[in-house]
Every structure is written in structure tokens, then in C-alpha cells.
Design a protein around this motif. Structure first.
Motif, mmCIF file in Angstrom:
data_model
loop_
_atom_site.group_PDB
_atom_site.id
_atom_site.type_symbol
_atom_site.label_atom_id
_atom_site.label_comp_id
_atom_site.label_asym_id
_atom_site.label_seq_id
_atom_site.Cartn_x
_atom_site.Cartn_y
_atom_site.Cartn_z
ATOM 1 N N ASN A 194 0.977 -1.180 0.018
ATOM 2 C CA ASN A 194 0.196 0.163 -0.057
ATOM 3 C C ASN A 194 0.978 1.236 0.018
ATOM 4 O OD1 ASN A 194 -2.202 1.730 0.348
ATOM 5 N ND2 ASN A 194 -2.258 1.665 2.418
ATOM 6 N N GLY A 195 1.338 1.637 -1.047
ATOM 7 C CA GLY A 195 2.091 2.732 -1.412
ATOM 8 C C GLY A 195 3.426 2.236 -0.828
ATOM 9 N N GLY A 196 4.108 2.856 0.169
ATOM 10 C CA GLY A 196 5.456 2.571 0.696
ATOM 11 C C GLY A 196 5.327 1.508 1.784
ATOM 12 N N ALA A 214 -8.570 -2.866 -1.350
ATOM 13 C CA ALA A 214 -9.429 -3.740 -0.686
ATOM 14 C C ALA A 214 -10.182 -4.258 -1.723
ATOM 15 C CB ALA A 214 -10.347 -2.904 0.373
ATOM 16 N N GLN A 215 -10.931 -5.399 -1.395
ATOM 17 C CA GLN A 215 -11.845 -6.084 -2.413
ATOM 18 C C GLN A 215 -12.865 -6.411 -1.667
ATOM 19 O OE1 GLN A 215 -8.919 -9.273 -3.469
ATOM 20 N NE2 GLN A 215 -9.617 -8.719 -5.721
ATOM 21 N N ASN A 274 -5.702 -12.620 -5.487
ATOM 22 C CA ASN A 274 -4.350 -11.665 -5.532
ATOM 23 C C ASN A 274 -4.695 -10.278 -6.166
ATOM 24 O OD1 ASN A 274 -1.628 -11.555 -4.824
ATOM 25 N ND2 ASN A 274 -0.864 -11.849 -6.817
ATOM 26 N N GLY A 275 -6.062 -9.789 -6.066
ATOM 27 C CA GLY A 275 -6.231 -8.595 -6.576
ATOM 28 C C GLY A 275 -5.523 -7.454 -5.885
ATOM 29 N N LEU A 276 -5.082 -7.540 -4.538
ATOM 30 C CA LEU A 276 -4.700 -6.389 -3.858
ATOM 31 C C LEU A 276 -3.191 -6.262 -4.496
ATOM 32 C CD1 LEU A 276 -5.275 -7.034 -0.132
ATOM 33 C CD2 LEU A 276 -6.717 -5.904 -1.719
ATOM 34 N N ASN A 277 -2.740 -7.209 -5.258
ATOM 35 C CA ASN A 277 -1.395 -6.997 -5.960
ATOM 36 C C ASN A 277 -1.428 -6.515 -7.201
ATOM 37 O OD1 ASN A 277 0.559 -7.359 -3.717
ATOM 38 N ND2 ASN A 277 -0.308 -9.343 -3.913
ATOM 39 N N PRO A 306 -5.460 -3.298 -7.851
ATOM 40 C CA PRO A 306 -5.576 -2.642 -6.337
ATOM 41 C C PRO A 306 -6.786 -1.641 -6.740
ATOM 42 C CG PRO A 306 -3.672 -2.056 -7.208
ATOM 43 C CD PRO A 306 -4.030 -3.144 -8.022
ATOM 44 N N ARG A 307 -7.870 -1.590 -5.782
ATOM 45 C CA ARG A 307 -8.917 -0.582 -5.843
ATOM 46 C C ARG A 307 -8.711 0.226 -4.447
ATOM 47 N NH1 ARG A 307 -14.559 -2.700 -8.326
ATOM 48 N NH2 ARG A 307 -15.097 -0.942 -7.427
ATOM 49 N N LEU A 308 -8.474 1.368 -4.357
ATOM 50 C CA LEU A 308 -8.246 2.156 -3.228
ATOM 51 C C LEU A 308 -9.547 2.286 -2.243
ATOM 52 C CD1 LEU A 308 -5.296 4.551 -3.714
ATOM 53 C CD2 LEU A 308 -5.322 2.447 -2.294
ATOM 54 N N VAL A 309 -9.691 2.466 -1.092
ATOM 55 C CA VAL A 309 -10.643 2.882 -0.459
ATOM 56 C C VAL A 309 -10.115 4.200 0.304
ATOM 57 C CG1 VAL A 309 -12.222 2.628 1.571
ATOM 58 C CG2 VAL A 309 -11.730 0.586 0.200
#
Length: 271
Positions: free
Chosen positions: A62-64, A145-146, A245-248, A251-254
Motif C-alpha cells: 500500500n504505497g510505501g 481492498a476487495q 491476488n487482486g490487492l497486488n 488494487p482498488r483504493l478505499v
């Protein structure tokens, strides 16, 4: 009807029971007295938040930040954290001034998920359909998140009828590697049995037919669905906001101004 452990909605001859103390899963969905969901504490239909399917090695960025989740399906992390928690019942049809046949449940994202947030699930029942909705909000920092649903539909309804038939048309299939995760290649859909993710850019639409008994159609505006039919007892059709593995990979940001929202509708007719 609602208690500390269950909430039951009825409409015509349809009945759905929600178990907020057990991950806010649907414990039962009965149509005309026939149970559609596999029974048991691990089954029914559970929410997948804040991710769906497997995360490779339980790690994402998540970013850094590099985030490590517990490996609850070694060597991966699977199906999120909220199915293991106790949710709060926020509203039921028995509450004053509630006109719709819906119930609302909430859950605060807590350890091991490192980002504080809130998940809301709305369950609405009509005589011929069930609608489920998710909202995922952050209390602070943005995070990927998913959201999705993992129903276990009975392969056979137990009335002497035939086994269920799964029908769908997908634009592509995510090629599955030996580790059960997408390789990143999209291929033409293959025949089952499946434990695979499919792409439907015009929205999810999958029909389950128990010949001579019931037809149930699962739809969602989302474009991803996992179909799993490798067990004798049940089949799974899982609409979700991204692939395993969609967080990698997707990715869709909340964010504080943009929650993650998802919905699915299951409609049925007698045959």
C-alpha cells in the motif's frame, strides 16, 4: 425475526437467515422449504472483505507500506478477515419506521488488518430475489481492498432431483498457476471442473439450475466471478470486485471520499 445470534427475513415462501456472530454469513436460504445452502459453521454464504480469494504469500503493498497478513491457507492468505469476526446488527425490519424488508450489519476492521475502517452489509429479501450490498469505508488512511461473496450452494437439493447445472458465458478466464493464483494471462474459458476466476466486463451473470426444481440466477455489476465446483457436496459462485491476488494485481483504493461498494442479486423461479 432477530436475536443475539440470528436475523431471519421472510418474503412469500422465501426465508434467509443471517448469522452476525459468525462472520455475518447467510446461514440459510430456503425457497419453498428447500434449503439452497450447504449447512455448517464454515459454509452458508460468507462475506469476503477486505480481500477475495488468495493473496500470494499473504503480502501486498500500500504505497510505501509492505503488509503481511496471516497465512490462513499456507502459503497464502485467503478470503479476508471479516468472516472470522462478530458483526453488529444495526437495523432489522422489526425496528421502528423501517419499511423495507432488509437488515443492516456493520463490522469494524481490526487487527490483523492494519487499516481502521468499517464494513456494512445490507441484506434485502423479496419473494423472488435476494439482494446483498457491501460498503467498505476507511477511518483514516487509504488502503486497497476487495469485497465479494462466497456462497456454498448445495449440489443436490435432496428431493430426489438431479444435480445442479452451472451455466455462464465469460469473456475470459484468468489462467491459474500451480499455486491456484492467476498467472496474469487471460485465456479462453475452459470446461470444468473449476476453481477459477472468470471475467465478465458487462457484469456477472451465472445461472444455477436444479432440473425440474429451481433456477437461480446470480448477477452483479462487478466483472469478476470465481466458480468452484470441485467438491461433491456443493458448488460456489463468487461475485467479487477483483480477481484473486487482486490487492497486488488490480488494487482498488478505499479513500476518505470514496468507499468501496459492491452488490449482487440472486433471483429465482420454480421449474
Amino acid at each position: 425475526m432477530s436475536s443475539d445470534e440470528t436475523t431471519t427475513l421472510t418474503a412469500g415462501d422465501a426465508e434467509v437467515t443471517v448469522r452476525p456472530e459468525n462472520g455475518c454469513r447467510l446461514g440459510s436460504l430456503r425457497i419453498g422449504g428447500a434449503e439452497l445452502l450447504r449447512q455448517g459453521d464454515k459454509y452458508g454464504a460468507f462475506p469476503m472483505v477486505p480481500w477475495c480469494g488468495r493473496i500470494r504469500d499473504g503480502r501486498f503493498r500500500n504505497g510505501g507500506d509492505s503488509v503481511q497478513m496471516p497465512l490462513n491457507s499456507p502459503p497464502h492468505a485467503i478470503h479476508g478477515t471479516v468472516r472470522d469476526g462478530k458483526w453488529r446488527t444495526a437495523r432489522t425490519p422489526a425496528d421502528k419506521d423501517v419499511e423495507s424488508n432488509e437488515a443492516v450489519f456493520t463490522y469494524d476492521l481490526v487487527d490483523p488488518w492494519p487499516y481502521p475502517g468499517k464494513v456494512t452489509q445490507i441484506v434485502e429479501l423479496a419473494e423472488d430475489r435476494l439482494t446483498l450490498r457491501f460498503g467498505v469505508e476507511t477511518y483514516g488512511d487509504s488502503f486497497p481492498a476487495q469485497a465479494g461473496w462466497h456462497p456454498w450452494f448445495k449440489r443436490n437439493l435432496g428431493n430426489g432431483g438431479e444435480d445442479v447445472v452451472i451455466d455462464f458465458s465469460a469473456a475470459w478466464q484468468e489462467e491459474r498457476g500451480a499455486d491456484h493464483l492467476p498467472t496474469g494471462r487471460r485465456i479462453d474459458p475452459l470446461p470444468g471442473p473449476w476453481d477459477d476466476c472468470f471475467g465478465m466486463p458487462d457484469g456477472v451473470r451465472v445461472t444455477l439450475t436444479w432440473p425440474g426444481e429451481l433456477e437461480l440466477t446470480i448477477t452483479s455489476p462487478e466483472q469478476w466471478v470465481v466458480v468452484y465446483d470441485e467438491q461433491a457436496e456443493a458448488v460456489c459462485v463468487e461475485p467479487q470486485t477483483g480477481p484473486p491476488n487482486g490487492l497486488n494485481s488490480e488494487p482498488r483504493l478505499v479513500t476518505p471520499i470514496e468507499p468501496l461498494e459492491a452488490t449482487t442479486t440472486w433471483s429465482w423461479r420454480r421449474l
